[in-house]
Design a protein around this motif. Sequence first.
Motif, PDB file in Angstrom:
ATOM      1  N   GLU A 246      28.632  10.004  -1.540  1.00 33.05           N
ATOM      2  CA  GLU A 246      27.362   9.253  -0.907  1.00 33.05           C
ATOM      3  C   GLU A 246      27.551   8.664   0.422  1.00 33.05           C
TER       4      GLU A 246
ATOM      5  N   ASP B 193      27.474  14.001   6.227  1.00 34.69           N
ATOM      6  CA  ASP B 193      26.780  13.146   5.201  1.00 34.69           C
ATOM      7  C   ASP B 193      25.763  14.013   4.436  1.00 34.69           C
TER       8      ASP B 193
ATOM      9  N   GLU C 187      22.890  14.559   4.150  1.00 40.45           N
ATOM     10  CA  GLU C 187      21.513  15.209   4.773  1.00 40.45           C
ATOM     11  C   GLU C 187      22.269  16.558   5.573  1.00 40.45           C
ATOM     12  N   MET C 188      23.583  16.228   6.016  1.00 37.05           N
ATOM     13  CA  MET C 188      24.113  17.515   6.843  1.00 37.05           C
ATOM     14  C   MET C 188      24.382  18.777   5.747  1.00 37.05           C
TER      15      MET C 188
ATOM     16  N   LEU D 200      22.729  19.087   3.109  1.00 33.53           N
ATOM     17  CA  LEU D 200      21.641  19.796   2.408  1.00 33.53           C
ATOM     18  C   LEU D 200      21.035  20.721   3.718  1.00 33.53           C
ATOM     19  N   GLU D 201      21.367  20.361   5.012  1.00 34.57           N
ATOM     20  CA  GLU D 201      20.861  21.116   6.080  1.00 34.57           C
ATOM     21  C   GLU D 201      21.679  22.615   5.992  1.00 34.57           C
TER      22      GLU D 201
ATOM     23  N   ASP E 140      23.236  23.660   3.165  1.00 38.40           N
ATOM     24  CA  ASP E 140      22.666  23.912   1.881  1.00 38.40           C
ATOM     25  C   ASP E 140      23.635  25.172   1.362  1.00 38.40           C
TER      26      ASP E 140
ATOM     27  N   VAL F 112      18.720  13.487  -2.063  1.00 43.06           N
ATOM     28  CA  VAL F 112      19.222  14.530  -1.264  1.00 43.06           C
ATOM     29  C   VAL F 112      20.039  15.406  -1.507  1.00 43.06           C
TER      30      VAL F 112
ATOM     31  N   GLU G 270      19.038  18.314  -4.016  1.00 36.01           N
ATOM     32  CA  GLU G 270      18.307  19.432  -3.542  1.00 36.01           C
ATOM     33  C   GLU G 270      19.206  20.361  -2.982  1.00 36.01           C
TER      34      GLU G 270
END
Length: 408
Positions: free
Chosen positions: A259, A297, A299-300, A302-303, A305, A333, A336
Amino acid sequence: MSDGDTIPHETPTRRDYLKYGGAVIGGAAFAGCTADSGSESTPTATGTDSDAVTSADDEATDGTYTVTMSPMGEVEFESPPETVFTRLTHHADMAFALGRGDGINAMHAPDYYDQLWNQFVERLPGVSLDWTGLYSSWEVGKEKLYELDSDVHLADPASVLALGSWSMADIEEIEQNISPWFGNSFSAGQQTPPDNWEGDYEYPSLWEQFEKVAEVFQEKERYEALAEIRAEMLTTIEADLPSESERPTAVMVGSADIEGDIYAYTLSNPGFLTAHTRPLKPRDAFEGSVESGSVIDLEMLLEADPDVMLFLGGMLPTTDMGELRATLESNAVGAEITAVENGRTHPQGARYQGPILNLFQLEMTAKQLYPEQFGEWPSYDNGPYPEIPEDEQLFDRQRVADIINGAF
């Protein structure tokens, strides 16, 4: 006095009388030699990685023999080494695979890697490994090497020079007064050696390097038997590998701080760090936008994916994959990410692998990426490498155990 302090040793040592075939560390003597290309060859600035090794020379009439590999060049041995200094685990695993595990007297983070390797060794009948309490050799100094008085330094002299506390004269002193250096570490990711390294540097693959180490120990049959097992597994993988469009996107990440700052590793870079993932040809979830070893992180992630997430260090006894999955599933995050949603988050062992870990990691990663082709990877939270039904194993555990134990 510090471990790295320089102390002259003017009295002859037991190594002083040894000849090294006219080759000494440094200068033109360290230029590489040519060889037949290997299955993992990759072009480099100084030649192909298969240029880094040559066939062993014929045994001399006085019983000595030579083995040639970059960056050392030609190295002469009087007899197979018994006591073995190592720094990195790919070399320690090579000695272990050749039945020389008990001769190892040093390695990097021995207690840590003892725990990790034993997670896999548990599945080799009648094989034991104990690296606990060995000298932790990452920041090694000359005086410690004199104290250990090893028969071979199974370590890359260029990587020792990169510590900053060593000179080329120090490297040569150890080679001449104690025993040879024999190892290659920058082939891990085909990194550049330090600027003060004198000579060319080439990049043997993991199994090319293992073959040369086997020649050092005069254990050609053990090497050939293990190489045959690997070749059979690679043939099986190649035959059943899905077409590129059907392969999952994947990424390897560190398991320590999922995290926070996450270390990400791509899976097809040249070098032996990817010797267990590159043959499986997964698609890079980052599509080349993130370099291996970068900090990212969630977010990256998830981008990107990824369809599959592989967690470096996930096989450590101190790591609980169940808890790690729960953390991701409870994170807004992380939950997903496709790999998390589909339960395709799997453990990995170590990138600095030798031949034994490479066999296990080829099998486990094949199952993690392609369960329909190679059998499903068992549900795993923690503990030793899971027991896999014999008809779903990609290599014979008993055969590997027999080779290590010299009973093949």
